[in-house]
Design a protein around this motif. Sequence first.
Motif, PDB file in Angstrom:
ATOM      1  N   LEU A 289      -6.444  20.343  -8.196  1.00  0.00           N
ATOM      2  CA  LEU A 289      -6.155  19.786  -6.882  1.00  0.00           C
ATOM      3  C   LEU A 289      -4.778  19.118  -6.889  1.00  0.00           C
ATOM      4  CD1 LEU A 289      -7.900  19.759  -4.308  1.00  0.00           C
ATOM      5  CD2 LEU A 289      -8.533  17.409  -4.856  1.00  0.00           C
ATOM      6  N   ASP A 290      -3.948  19.453  -5.901  1.00  0.00           N
ATOM      7  CA  ASP A 290      -2.621  18.853  -5.767  1.00  0.00           C
ATOM      8  C   ASP A 290      -2.738  17.647  -4.852  1.00  0.00           C
ATOM      9  OD1 ASP A 290       0.196  18.693  -6.112  1.00  0.00           O
ATOM     10  OD2 ASP A 290       0.465  19.541  -4.110  1.00  0.00           O
ATOM     11  N   LEU A 291      -2.326  16.482  -5.347  1.00  0.00           N
ATOM     12  CA  LEU A 291      -2.511  15.234  -4.616  1.00  0.00           C
ATOM     13  C   LEU A 291      -1.166  14.558  -4.346  1.00  0.00           C
ATOM     14  CD1 LEU A 291      -5.496  13.854  -6.722  1.00  0.00           C
ATOM     15  CD2 LEU A 291      -5.645  14.970  -4.488  1.00  0.00           C
ATOM     16  N   ARG A 292      -1.137  13.760  -3.291  1.00  0.00           N
ATOM     17  CA  ARG A 292       0.055  12.997  -2.950  1.00  0.00           C
ATOM     18  C   ARG A 292      -0.371  11.647  -2.392  1.00  0.00           C
ATOM     19  NH1 ARG A 292       4.567  14.482   1.757  1.00  0.00           N
ATOM     20  NH2 ARG A 292       5.723  12.506   1.624  1.00  0.00           N
ATOM     21  N   MET A 293       0.276  10.581  -2.874  1.00  0.00           N
ATOM     22  CA  MET A 293      -0.050   9.241  -2.399  1.00  0.00           C
ATOM     23  C   MET A 293       1.073   8.717  -1.525  1.00  0.00           C
ATOM     24  SD  MET A 293      -1.218   5.910  -4.576  1.00  0.00           S
ATOM     25  CE  MET A 293      -2.218   4.658  -3.738  1.00  0.00           C
ATOM     26  N   THR A 294       0.714   8.166  -0.355  1.00  0.00           N
ATOM     27  CA  THR A 294       1.708   7.622   0.575  1.00  0.00           C
ATOM     28  C   THR A 294       1.197   6.301   1.145  1.00  0.00           C
ATOM     29  OG1 THR A 294       0.832   8.633   2.600  1.00  0.00           O
ATOM     30  CG2 THR A 294       2.285   9.992   1.239  1.00  0.00           C
ATOM     31  N   ALA A 295       2.095   5.549   1.741  1.00  0.00           N
ATOM     32  CA  ALA A 295       1.696   4.327   2.433  1.00  0.00           C
ATOM     33  C   ALA A 295       0.915   4.681   3.692  1.00  0.00           C
ATOM     34  CB  ALA A 295       2.929   3.497   2.796  1.00  0.00           C
ATOM     35  N   LEU A 296       0.004   3.798   4.084  1.00  0.00           N
ATOM     36  CA  LEU A 296      -0.757   3.972   5.325  1.00  0.00           C
ATOM     37  C   LEU A 296       0.014   3.289   6.450  1.00  0.00           C
ATOM     38  CD1 LEU A 296      -3.593   4.971   6.437  1.00  0.00           C
ATOM     39  CD2 LEU A 296      -4.267   2.556   6.270  1.00  0.00           C
ATOM     40  N   PRO A 297       0.520   4.052   7.414  1.00  0.00           N
ATOM     41  CA  PRO A 297       1.288   3.425   8.500  1.00  0.00           C
ATOM     42  C   PRO A 297       0.395   2.586   9.403  1.00  0.00           C
ATOM     43  CG  PRO A 297       0.944   5.749   8.979  1.00  0.00           C
ATOM     44  CD  PRO A 297       0.415   5.513   7.594  1.00  0.00           C
ATOM     45  N   ALA A 298       0.950   1.493   9.918  1.00  0.00           N
ATOM     46  CA  ALA A 298       0.181   0.629  10.814  1.00  0.00           C
ATOM     47  C   ALA A 298       0.937   0.317  12.107  1.00  0.00           C
ATOM     48  CB  ALA A 298      -0.185  -0.682  10.103  1.00  0.00           C
ATOM     49  N   THR A 299       2.156   0.837  12.226  1.00  0.00           N
ATOM     50  CA  THR A 299       2.931   0.701  13.460  1.00  0.00           C
ATOM     51  C   THR A 299       3.617   2.038  13.733  1.00  0.00           C
ATOM     52  OG1 THR A 299       5.073   0.060  12.507  1.00  0.00           O
ATOM     53  CG2 THR A 299       3.438  -1.689  12.837  1.00  0.00           C
ATOM     54  N   ASP A 300       4.330   2.115  14.823  1.00  0.00           N
ATOM     55  CA  ASP A 300       5.050   3.352  15.148  1.00  0.00           C
ATOM     56  C   ASP A 300       6.503   3.321  14.699  1.00  0.00           C
ATOM     57  OD1 ASP A 300       2.958   4.837  16.139  1.00  0.00           O
ATOM     58  OD2 ASP A 300       3.201   4.137  18.200  1.00  0.00           O
ATOM     59  N   ASP A 301       6.853   2.349  13.872  1.00  0.00           N
ATOM     60  CA  ASP A 301       8.191   2.272  13.298  1.00  0.00           C
ATOM     61  C   ASP A 301       8.077   2.457  11.786  1.00  0.00           C
ATOM     62  OD1 ASP A 301      10.726   1.776  12.403  1.00  0.00           O
ATOM     63  OD2 ASP A 301      10.912  -0.214  13.326  1.00  0.00           O
ATOM     64  N   PRO A 302       8.439   3.618  11.249  1.00  0.00           N
ATOM     65  CA  PRO A 302       8.306   3.860   9.808  1.00  0.00           C
ATOM     66  C   PRO A 302       9.066   2.857   8.951  1.00  0.00           C
ATOM     67  CG  PRO A 302       8.743   5.912  10.974  1.00  0.00           C
ATOM     68  CD  PRO A 302       8.934   4.803  11.964  1.00  0.00           C
ATOM     69  N   ASP A 303      10.134   2.258   9.476  1.00  0.00           N
ATOM     70  CA  ASP A 303      10.900   1.281   8.704  1.00  0.00           C
ATOM     71  C   ASP A 303      10.112  -0.007   8.459  1.00  0.00           C
ATOM     72  OD1 ASP A 303      13.082   2.977   8.545  1.00  0.00           O
ATOM     73  OD2 ASP A 303      14.085   2.126  10.296  1.00  0.00           O
ATOM     74  N   GLU A 304       9.079  -0.224   9.240  1.00  0.00           N
ATOM     75  CA  GLU A 304       8.254  -1.421   9.063  1.00  0.00           C
ATOM     76  C   GLU A 304       7.163  -1.228   8.014  1.00  0.00           C
ATOM     77  OE1 GLU A 304       8.490  -3.308  13.584  1.00  0.00           O
ATOM     78  OE2 GLU A 304       6.698  -2.202  12.949  1.00  0.00           O
ATOM     79  N   THR A 305       6.895  -0.001   7.644  1.00  0.00           N
ATOM     80  CA  THR A 305       5.755   0.284   6.775  1.00  0.00           C
ATOM     81  C   THR A 305       5.953  -0.304   5.381  1.00  0.00           C
ATOM     82  OG1 THR A 305       5.267   2.329   7.963  1.00  0.00           O
ATOM     83  CG2 THR A 305       4.324   2.085   5.759  1.00  0.00           C
ATOM     84  N   ARG A 306       4.951  -1.029   4.938  1.00  0.00           N
ATOM     85  CA  ARG A 306       4.906  -1.584   3.596  1.00  0.00           C
ATOM     86  C   ARG A 306       3.659  -1.061   2.887  1.00  0.00           C
ATOM     87  NH1 ARG A 306       9.112  -2.498   5.397  1.00  0.00           N
ATOM     88  NH2 ARG A 306      10.343  -4.434   5.404  1.00  0.00           N
ATOM     89  N   MET A 307       3.677  -1.130   1.580  1.00  0.00           N
ATOM     90  CA  MET A 307       2.580  -0.610   0.768  1.00  0.00           C
ATOM     91  C   MET A 307       2.137  -1.687  -0.229  1.00  0.00           C
ATOM     92  SD  MET A 307       2.762   2.827  -1.596  1.00  0.00           S
ATOM     93  CE  MET A 307       1.465   4.049  -1.412  1.00  0.00           C
ATOM     94  N   PRO A 308       0.852  -1.967  -0.337  1.00  0.00           N
ATOM     95  CA  PRO A 308       0.422  -2.876  -1.388  1.00  0.00           C
ATOM     96  C   PRO A 308       0.744  -2.268  -2.751  1.00  0.00           C
ATOM     97  CG  PRO A 308      -1.328  -2.540   0.229  1.00  0.00           C
ATOM     98  CD  PRO A 308      -0.277  -1.502   0.488  1.00  0.00           C
ATOM     99  N   GLY A 309       1.532  -2.974  -3.530  1.00  0.00           N
ATOM    100  CA  GLY A 309       1.894  -2.482  -4.852  1.00  0.00           C
ATOM    101  C   GLY A 309       2.112  -3.656  -5.788  1.00  0.00           C
ATOM    102  N   ALA A 310       1.465  -3.627  -6.924  1.00  0.00           N
ATOM    103  CA  ALA A 310       1.541  -4.776  -7.829  1.00  0.00           C
ATOM    104  C   ALA A 310       0.957  -4.397  -9.174  1.00  0.00           C
ATOM    105  CB  ALA A 310       0.765  -5.959  -7.234  1.00  0.00           C
ATOM    106  N   VAL A 311       1.064  -5.320 -10.112  1.00  0.00           N
ATOM    107  CA  VAL A 311       0.368  -5.140 -11.384  1.00  0.00           C
ATOM    108  C   VAL A 311      -1.115  -5.030 -11.078  1.00  0.00           C
ATOM    109  CG1 VAL A 311      -0.209  -6.177 -13.591  1.00  0.00           C
ATOM    110  CG2 VAL A 311       2.095  -6.405 -12.687  1.00  0.00           C
ATOM    111  N   SER A 312      -1.712  -3.960 -11.525  1.00  0.00           N
ATOM    112  CA  SER A 312      -3.117  -3.713 -11.208  1.00  0.00           C
ATOM    113  C   SER A 312      -4.023  -3.997 -12.391  1.00  0.00           C
ATOM    114  CB  SER A 312      -3.302  -2.268 -10.747  1.00  0.00           C
ATOM    115  OG  SER A 312      -4.656  -1.985 -10.488  1.00  0.00           O
ATOM    116  N   ALA A 313      -3.648  -3.476 -13.543  1.00  0.00           N
ATOM    117  CA  ALA A 313      -4.466  -3.669 -14.732  1.00  0.00           C
ATOM    118  C   ALA A 313      -3.721  -4.528 -15.743  1.00  0.00           C
ATOM    119  CB  ALA A 313      -4.829  -2.324 -15.355  1.00  0.00           C
ATOM    120  N   ALA A 314      -4.455  -5.422 -16.365  1.00  0.00           N
ATOM    121  CA  ALA A 314      -3.901  -6.275 -17.415  1.00  0.00           C
ATOM    122  C   ALA A 314      -5.027  -6.566 -18.397  1.00  0.00           C
ATOM    123  CB  ALA A 314      -3.340  -7.560 -16.829  1.00  0.00           C
TER     124      ALA A 314
END
Length: 422
Positions: A289-314
């Motif tokens: 399976l070919d997969l792709r991960m992207t941010a989930l948009p929440a407005t109609d301005d792509p420049d506003e889109t942010r993605m939760p990203g951080a240290v996940s495992a420690a």
Amino acid sequence: MPHPSRLLVHVLAVALAVSSTAGCGAFGGSDDPPTGLSVMANVTDKSAMDSVVEAFRRHHPDLRVTVSYADTNVLQKQLPDKLRAGEGPDVFTVWPGSGNPASVSALASEDLLEDLSLRRFNLTMPMGVKPVTDVDGSTYAVPVNFSAIGSVYSTEGLEAIGGTVPETWSELLTLCDTARDDGKVLFALGNSTPWVRQLVPYALVATTVYADRPDFDRDMEYGKESFTRSRWRTALHKYLEMEERGCFSADHLNTTYEDTLDQVASGRAVGVIQIASTLSAVRAVDPDLDLRMTALPATDDPDETRMPGAVSAAYGLNPDSLHRRDALAFIDFLGSEEGQNLYNRSGATLPAIPNTSFAVDPAVKEVAERQKAGTTVPFMDQRWPNSAVQQTHFAQIRALVAGTADVDEVLTALDHAYQGRS
């Protein structure tokens, strides 16, 4: 190729079993403690940890290593008690920040973590990571991966419905319609599994709250902001709008995380909103399976889109370990370039301690680009002051989608938990 459902049963059976030289359960199914070094990790990180342990054993052929895996809920509920009782593993998953009972802050406050400030990995660890690995100026965990929360799409699934990755909120809702018209669902959702309930809100809040208020966590800490006054409200209403629009799989309150993997692999769902390490879990069901991960948009301005990203495992070290020297050797390996690269190579994540030799998985190319561009925001629970907020969030999101609580009630409950009120 075996049918995905049957293969999934096999994958999960392996993932929930002990991958070790001793036959014990997640916290030891026998009265005898494991011999040699004991390591416990989250089941979602199994493929990553297996790669690290295999290489570590090559470097230390005379060292006996016992590895076990458990679900997030089991670890967060049982690991602290086991450590207090002197029955914990030598090295174990610990959550960055302060958001749950097995977090760095919570465990360090009870002297349940060894101080790792003098280990070599601290010399190259980015300063931006330290807020979630350090307590009062001392380091208590080695971070191993930088992960993200977003939309994981099957490219075959998108092609099957004639769709493309949405860049705006309007495009997202339209794609939900397109998938439904094709007899599929855009996102598999497994809200029967408690920790899954945080993911859609986090993915939306990253944009609705943090795009305009990057210092929101600090403002919350100083009492200048609250859940009820913030655009958390906007995010939750958008969650309900996605629900009403048919973006999610039916009966998701009775659907598990494992079920969602099967839905994506079998083509019944185009994708899933998940953490990056889920890519390896889906690939375990269907390697082609070919997969792709992207941010989930929440407005109609792509420049506003942010993605939760951080240290996940420690990972932390048990201060009462009977195998301290071996445990420190394993901690050092996790913090090394080789260990970081191995951990992230199979898990579709990025090293928490970056290095130039790591080859980014094409599926998470956007995550790497956003990490570099600074368009990621911390996982929300990593900056919450106590574990009650996350547990309240799990319960309230279930109530919200079940229709037994409204947005105001959810936000009020979160504010009470944040303030330490019952």
